[in-house]
Design a protein around this motif. Structure first.
Motif, PDB file in Angstrom:
ATOM      1  N   ASP A  24       9.032  15.399   5.654  1.00 39.18           N
ATOM      2  CA  ASP A  24       8.466  14.387   4.750  1.00 39.18           C
ATOM      3  C   ASP A  24       9.175  13.051   4.928  1.00 39.18           C
ATOM      4  O   ASP A  24       8.543  11.986   4.873  1.00 39.18           O
ATOM      5  CB  ASP A  24       8.606  14.844   3.292  1.00 39.18           C
ATOM      6  N   ALA A  25      10.480  13.082   5.141  1.00 37.44           N
ATOM      7  CA  ALA A  25      11.235  11.849   5.330  1.00 37.44           C
ATOM      8  C   ALA A  25      10.779  11.124   6.593  1.00 37.44           C
ATOM      9  O   ALA A  25      10.607   9.901   6.599  1.00 37.44           O
ATOM     10  CB  ALA A  25      12.725  12.151   5.412  1.00 37.44           C
ATOM     11  N   PHE A  26      10.557  11.882   7.669  1.00 42.66           N
ATOM     12  CA  PHE A  26      10.067  11.259   8.900  1.00 42.66           C
ATOM     13  C   PHE A  26       8.672  10.666   8.699  1.00 42.66           C
ATOM     14  O   PHE A  26       8.358   9.596   9.228  1.00 42.66           O
ATOM     15  CB  PHE A  26      10.049  12.282  10.032  1.00 42.66           C
ATOM     16  N   CYS A  27       7.841  11.332   7.918  1.00 45.17           N
ATOM     17  CA  CYS A  27       6.483  10.830   7.649  1.00 45.17           C
ATOM     18  C   CYS A  27       6.535   9.508   6.894  1.00 45.17           C
ATOM     19  O   CYS A  27       5.869   8.540   7.282  1.00 45.17           O
ATOM     20  CB  CYS A  27       5.707  11.884   6.864  1.00 45.17           C
ATOM     21  N   TYR A  28       7.318   9.454   5.804  1.00 47.01           N
ATOM     22  CA  TYR A  28       7.441   8.206   5.047  1.00 47.01           C
ATOM     23  C   TYR A  28       8.137   7.125   5.869  1.00 47.01           C
ATOM     24  O   TYR A  28       7.856   5.929   5.715  1.00 47.01           O
ATOM     25  CB  TYR A  28       8.229   8.448   3.760  1.00 47.01           C
ATOM     26  N   SER A  29       9.029   7.518   6.756  1.00 43.07           N
ATOM     27  CA  SER A  29       9.723   6.553   7.603  1.00 43.07           C
ATOM     28  C   SER A  29       8.742   5.811   8.499  1.00 43.07           C
ATOM     29  O   SER A  29       8.874   4.603   8.728  1.00 43.07           O
ATOM     30  CB  SER A  29      10.779   7.276   8.447  1.00 43.07           C
ATOM     31  N   LYS A  30       7.736   6.530   9.010  1.00 44.75           N
ATOM     32  CA  LYS A  30       6.743   5.903   9.879  1.00 44.75           C
ATOM     33  C   LYS A  30       5.901   4.871   9.127  1.00 44.75           C
ATOM     34  O   LYS A  30       5.545   3.827   9.677  1.00 44.75           O
ATOM     35  CB  LYS A  30       5.833   6.977  10.479  1.00 44.75           C
ATOM     36  N   THR A  31       5.582   5.150   7.873  1.00 47.19           N
ATOM     37  CA  THR A  31       4.710   4.244   7.118  1.00 47.19           C
ATOM     38  C   THR A  31       5.462   3.070   6.500  1.00 47.19           C
ATOM     39  O   THR A  31       4.872   2.021   6.231  1.00 47.19           O
ATOM     40  CB  THR A  31       3.976   5.001   5.993  1.00 47.19           C
ATOM     41  N   THR A  32       6.772   3.215   6.285  1.00 48.84           N
ATOM     42  CA  THR A  32       7.546   2.148   5.635  1.00 48.84           C
ATOM     43  C   THR A  32       8.487   1.414   6.583  1.00 48.84           C
ATOM     44  O   THR A  32       8.923   0.297   6.277  1.00 48.84           O
ATOM     45  CB  THR A  32       8.396   2.716   4.486  1.00 48.84           C
ATOM     46  N   GLY A  33       8.830   2.030   7.701  1.00 53.64           N
ATOM     47  CA  GLY A  33       9.816   1.437   8.591  1.00 53.64           C
ATOM     48  C   GLY A  33      11.244   1.666   8.160  1.00 53.64           C
ATOM     49  O   GLY A  33      12.180   1.160   8.797  1.00 53.64           O
ATOM     50  N   LEU A  34      11.445   2.432   7.095  1.00 58.37           N
ATOM     51  CA  LEU A  34      12.792   2.749   6.631  1.00 58.37           C
ATOM     52  C   LEU A  34      13.440   3.804   7.527  1.00 58.37           C
ATOM     53  O   LEU A  34      12.748   4.630   8.136  1.00 58.37           O
ATOM     54  CB  LEU A  34      12.743   3.276   5.190  1.00 58.37           C
ATOM     55  N   ASP A  35      14.755   3.771   7.592  1.00 56.59           N
ATOM     56  CA  ASP A  35      15.505   4.797   8.286  1.00 56.59           C
ATOM     57  C   ASP A  35      15.200   6.153   7.646  1.00 56.59           C
ATOM     58  O   ASP A  35      15.268   6.302   6.417  1.00 56.59           O
ATOM     59  CB  ASP A  35      17.008   4.485   8.168  1.00 56.59           C
ATOM     60  N   ALA A  36      14.837   7.137   8.467  1.00 54.08           N
ATOM     61  CA  ALA A  36      14.455   8.453   7.943  1.00 54.08           C
ATOM     62  C   ALA A  36      15.580   9.088   7.138  1.00 54.08           C
ATOM     63  O   ALA A  36      15.329   9.843   6.180  1.00 54.08           O
ATOM     64  CB  ALA A  36      14.044   9.373   9.087  1.00 54.08           C
TER      65      ALA A  36
END
Length: 264
Positions: A75-87
């Motif tokens: 889930d962290a990797f998924c949100y990282s792709k959409t926000t650009g935040l570090d996973a």
């Protein structure tokens, strides 16, 4: 001091910014505060409100996390792709949040301890390289402990605010917000009082803690000022050592979230 007494005596609202040394994990933040007061030739008076930057308190409570120690989930990797935040940072956000509403570039909108905030309050500003700072574990409890310490040492009744900065919907820029409070009424209920034309107020409540947190931002700054404390004197705060701290409402009673949810 009550707001009516302050107005009667024509006492000016005064805000003092208090510089400090750089705060490190496990430092005694109350002792650092006392040193800052001494350096500014100040002491507490009854009715003062002390505002403390949440990042300073969190650092003293050792709420720093080394990102290299975090293993991101799917889930962290998924949100990282959409926000650009570090996973790795996203993983911490997911762990700290009660709910994640979604995100835009650089930010996840979350619910933390009943408070709507970006990234569950996690920040890498004013943190050592490679680290992020989590919110204090229990800001109102920490505020209460500092209030008691001040009462014991200075023999004065003060209020304490743990403050962060926050953007407002559809507005550019940050204002102050209280994430913890003690020693005074964080919200003043004006329902039943009269307006200028004698009409009864039905819904008006004043977010006293948030207003004072915003006022303190004017002297504390957002960057490298090293002013983690502000002392507010002659405010409109209603002192109450047994006050419940920061007050929140359910999401469906919130004007913003409630209306948006109905449109989904």
């Amino acid at each position: 001091m009550s707001s009516s007494k302050r107005i009667e005596q024509n006492l000016p609202l005064t805000i003092y910014g208090l510089k400090s040394v750089l705060i490190h994990p496990k430092d005694n933040i109350f002792e650092i505060l006392c040193d800052s007061l001494d350096a500014a030739n100040l002491s507490f008076e009854d009715g003062d409100i002390l505002v403390i930057a949440e990042s300073a308190l969190a650092t003293s409570e050792n709420r720093l996390v080394l990102l290299d120690s975090v293993s991101p989930s799917a889930d962290a990797f998924c949100y990282s792709k959409t926000t650009g935040l570090d996973a790795r940072e996203v993983e911490l956000i997911l762990q700290e949040s009660e709910h994640v509403f979604g995100g835009v570039s650089g930010v996840l909108l979350t619910l933390w301890n009943g408070i709507l905030c970006p990234n569950a309050g996690i920040d890498n500003s004013n943190a050592p390289e490679g680290y992020v700072i989590l919110y204090p574990k229990n800001p109102s409890k920490s505020a209460q402990q500092i209030m008691y310490s001040a009462a014991k040492r200075f023999k004065k009744r003060i209020g304490v605010i743990i403050a962060d900065s926050r953007t407002q919907p559809l507005r550019l820029g940050c204002t102050g917000v209280a994430i913890g409070a003690a020693g005074f009424e964080a919200v003043l209920d004006k329902r039943g009082e009269k307006d200028l034309f004698g009409k009864s107020l039905h819904i008006t409540r004043i977010a006293a803690a948030d207003i004072l947190a915003s006022a303190a931002e004017a002297v504390m700054g957002e960057c490298g000022e090293c002013i983690p404390f502000a002392l507010i004197r002659n405010s409109f705060a209603v002192m109450n050592p047994n006050a419940a701290g920061v007050l929140t409402i359910p999401a469906d009673e919130c004007m913003y979230l409630g209306c948006l949810k109905k449109q989904d």
